[in-house]
Design a protein around this motif. Sequence first.
Motif, PDB file in Angstrom:
ATOM      1  N   VAL A 208       0.811  -1.215   0.000  1.00 28.31           N
ATOM      2  CA  VAL A 208       0.000   0.000   0.000  1.00 28.31           C
ATOM      3  C   VAL A 208       0.848   1.271   0.000  1.00 28.31           C
ATOM      4  N   LYS A 209       1.958   1.259   0.696  1.00 33.88           N
ATOM      5  CA  LYS A 209       2.809   2.455   0.750  1.00 33.88           C
ATOM      6  C   LYS A 209       3.340   2.827  -0.629  1.00 33.88           C
ATOM      7  N   ASN A 210       3.635   1.828  -1.428  1.00 25.87           N
ATOM      8  CA  ASN A 210       4.290   2.090  -2.712  1.00 25.87           C
ATOM      9  C   ASN A 210       3.332   2.101  -3.894  1.00 25.87           C
ATOM     10  N   LEU A 211       2.066   1.830  -3.674  1.00 30.85           N
ATOM     11  CA  LEU A 211       1.103   1.766  -4.772  1.00 30.85           C
ATOM     12  C   LEU A 211       0.695   3.169  -5.205  1.00 30.85           C
ATOM     13  N   ASP A 212       0.958   3.495  -6.447  1.00 35.49           N
ATOM     14  CA  ASP A 212       0.613   4.795  -7.030  1.00 35.49           C
ATOM     15  C   ASP A 212      -0.747   4.663  -7.709  1.00 35.49           C
ATOM     16  N   VAL A 213      -1.792   4.986  -6.980  1.00 36.84           N
ATOM     17  CA  VAL A 213      -3.157   4.827  -7.476  1.00 36.84           C
ATOM     18  C   VAL A 213      -3.423   5.758  -8.651  1.00 36.84           C
ATOM     19  N   ALA A 214      -2.914   6.971  -8.594  1.00 39.71           N
ATOM     20  CA  ALA A 214      -3.187   7.955  -9.643  1.00 39.71           C
ATOM     21  C   ALA A 214      -2.699   7.501 -11.010  1.00 39.71           C
ATOM     22  N   ASN A 215      -1.659   6.678 -11.041  1.00 41.74           N
ATOM     23  CA  ASN A 215      -1.119   6.216 -12.313  1.00 41.74           C
ATOM     24  C   ASN A 215      -1.472   4.771 -12.633  1.00 41.74           C
ATOM     25  N   SER A 216      -2.342   4.166 -11.824  1.00 42.11           N
ATOM     26  CA  SER A 216      -2.799   2.807 -12.117  1.00 42.11           C
ATOM     27  C   SER A 216      -3.950   2.857 -13.121  1.00 42.11           C
ATOM     28  N   VAL A 217      -4.069   1.797 -13.915  1.00 36.27           N
ATOM     29  CA  VAL A 217      -5.027   1.819 -15.017  1.00 36.27           C
ATOM     30  C   VAL A 217      -5.483   0.405 -15.337  1.00 36.27           C
ATOM     31  N   ASN A 218      -6.729   0.288 -15.749  1.00 33.30           N
ATOM     32  CA  ASN A 218      -7.283  -0.990 -16.191  1.00 33.30           C
ATOM     33  C   ASN A 218      -7.407  -0.977 -17.706  1.00 33.30           C
ATOM     34  N   CYS A 219      -6.775  -1.942 -18.370  1.00 40.02           N
ATOM     35  CA  CYS A 219      -6.815  -2.047 -19.833  1.00 40.02           C
ATOM     36  C   CYS A 219      -7.612  -3.255 -20.305  1.00 40.02           C
ATOM     37  N   SER A 220      -8.261  -3.962 -19.381  1.00 37.54           N
ATOM     38  CA  SER A 220      -8.897  -5.226 -19.750  1.00 37.54           C
ATOM     39  C   SER A 220     -10.338  -5.084 -20.219  1.00 37.54           C
ATOM     40  N   ASP A 221     -10.863  -3.852 -20.283  1.00 41.52           N
ATOM     41  CA  ASP A 221     -12.205  -3.629 -20.805  1.00 41.52           C
ATOM     42  C   ASP A 221     -12.114  -3.300 -22.292  1.00 41.52           C
ATOM     43  N   ALA A 222     -11.916  -4.336 -23.095  1.00 42.71           N
ATOM     44  CA  ALA A 222     -11.843  -4.214 -24.550  1.00 42.71           C
ATOM     45  C   ALA A 222     -10.654  -3.400 -25.032  1.00 42.71           C
ATOM     46  N   GLY A 223      -9.673  -3.151 -24.147  1.00 45.51           N
ATOM     47  CA  GLY A 223      -8.482  -2.411 -24.551  1.00 45.51           C
ATOM     48  C   GLY A 223      -8.588  -0.919 -24.373  1.00 45.51           C
ATOM     49  N   ARG A 224      -9.625  -0.446 -23.659  1.00 52.69           N
ATOM     50  CA  ARG A 224      -9.765   0.981 -23.360  1.00 52.69           C
ATOM     51  C   ARG A 224      -9.248   1.248 -21.952  1.00 52.69           C
ATOM     52  N   PRO A 225      -8.467   2.328 -21.751  1.00 56.81           N
ATOM     53  CA  PRO A 225      -7.942   2.616 -20.419  1.00 56.81           C
ATOM     54  C   PRO A 225      -9.032   3.146 -19.504  1.00 56.81           C
ATOM     55  N   SER A 226      -9.016   2.695 -18.255  1.00 59.82           N
ATOM     56  CA  SER A 226      -9.985   3.131 -17.264  1.00 59.82           C
ATOM     57  C   SER A 226      -9.298   3.320 -15.929  1.00 59.82           C
TER      58      SER A 226
END
Length: 506
Positions: A208-226
């Motif tokens: 949790v200390k090192n997780l950068d939430v602002a730069n995390s992204v989901n690409c598994s919804d048909a290849g669109r970033p979310s």
Amino acid sequence: MRHLSLTRRGAVAVASLALASTAAVGGVAVASTDAEPVSTPVTISTPDGQLMSYIVNARIANPGQTRLVEAAVRAAGGVVVQSWPQIGVVVAHSKVSTFRADVVAKGGNAVESVGASRTVAVTEGTPEAVGASWGRGASGYMKGAKKAFNGDVESDASPAATTDPRETEQWDMKMIKADLAHAITDGSRNVLVGVLDSGIDADHPDLVKNLDVANSVNCSDAGRPSTTGWEPTTSDHGTHVAGTIAAARNQVGTVGVAPNVRLASVKVVNDDGFIYPEYAVCGFVEAGLKHMDVTNNSYYVDPFEFYCEDQPDQYAAKEAVRRAVTWSTKQGVVHAAAAGNSAHDLSDKSSFKDTGSPDDGTPVTRTLNSGCEDIPTELDGVVTVSSMQRFPAGTMDSRLSSFSNRGLGKIDVAAPGSSILSTIVRDNGYGLKSGTSMASPHVAGVLALMKSVHPTWTPAQMIEKLRQQADDKACGTTTAGPACVGPVTDNSFFGEGVVDALDAVS
């Protein structure tokens, strides 16, 4: 998880690209001009009424050409799901059986290649409000996350004198001298590592200390970033990988190779466990857009273990991933990737057959040629990592893991990958996993340490130094797969040697 030399591979890639490009636009595979066999064709059926996903590559990667390709997609009865003008790639959905031929006819010279990106119908559906999404990247915080990196750059933490409770069990860290490197630095908060995988557990106390939430992204919804959905759902593979790279030094559990760098979860695995080409493309482009320094890629792109350039569908998908890797590298991102777990000799594709592809439908036994590659690990500019196991057990000696792919001129460096202790989702706990998937994050962590000490180095400089600093390792023996060939300085098992974290920061 189903799971380089820039000079060694460049000439081959250009030669095979010239041949495959001609074949792909016309939609008909052609025979190689040399003595190699044509790879076994795999027909992807696209019946009318079945929603299928396609990759369409523009001949020239710029916004104007990409818009022409988008227009051709719509004219051919397709829907533009995602556009990446930086690399001239368009992801499209269509229920029209003749979509591939129609988009070439409508697009003319604007279309370089087109191919179906999977052999089965789209399960995630076509996202709502699709259109000309120009890949600017996701931003913002995911609701419900227990902690988010606030974007401020913290000062580098001094190496701690304390030992985390399970650090003594991490023989792998000693094998690559990470414990000695930590006496110099635990890494810089300026460095961001993208974990292209199944997601990172946002609650784990070691992450949790090192997780950068602002730069995390989901690409598994048909290849669109979310900005949502990047946490794990059906697999803790990405969480295990993340812990090896950067589990924090916090007197809890384990310690990563670079315990003070930041991690971004780049989810490229869907709930069924597949990493389709459009997901990988999204992941690599997002890594470039978000100015990540390193990515780890412990997977091969589904549905083919090897993508063959003389097969139009496979060529189009491979070309899109290749463009994404090349573009993100130009943005300053260096990529580490697992060599694969099939005990194959990647330098000689004629020595084995691919029996597991396509893995999302009915596999066929395929004859391969040198234009068939495991992606992303065999792409130019990607550090290919083989796996080692501790042998004899309980010692600090090692040999190649029996499952690891190998190949003279294909493996860059080696790292521990058998029975690796790291973070898992269940009970926010810890577990052992084996695979080249576990070897690659050791190298990603070393690259993160290297970038921490040498922030101005380019990806090419980092790869060159990584190879030079690796500890030479003679072939030795293994229990499965082709025999080792090559000298101690660069052989088919370990490449240029065992990755060395201490040299990376000295």
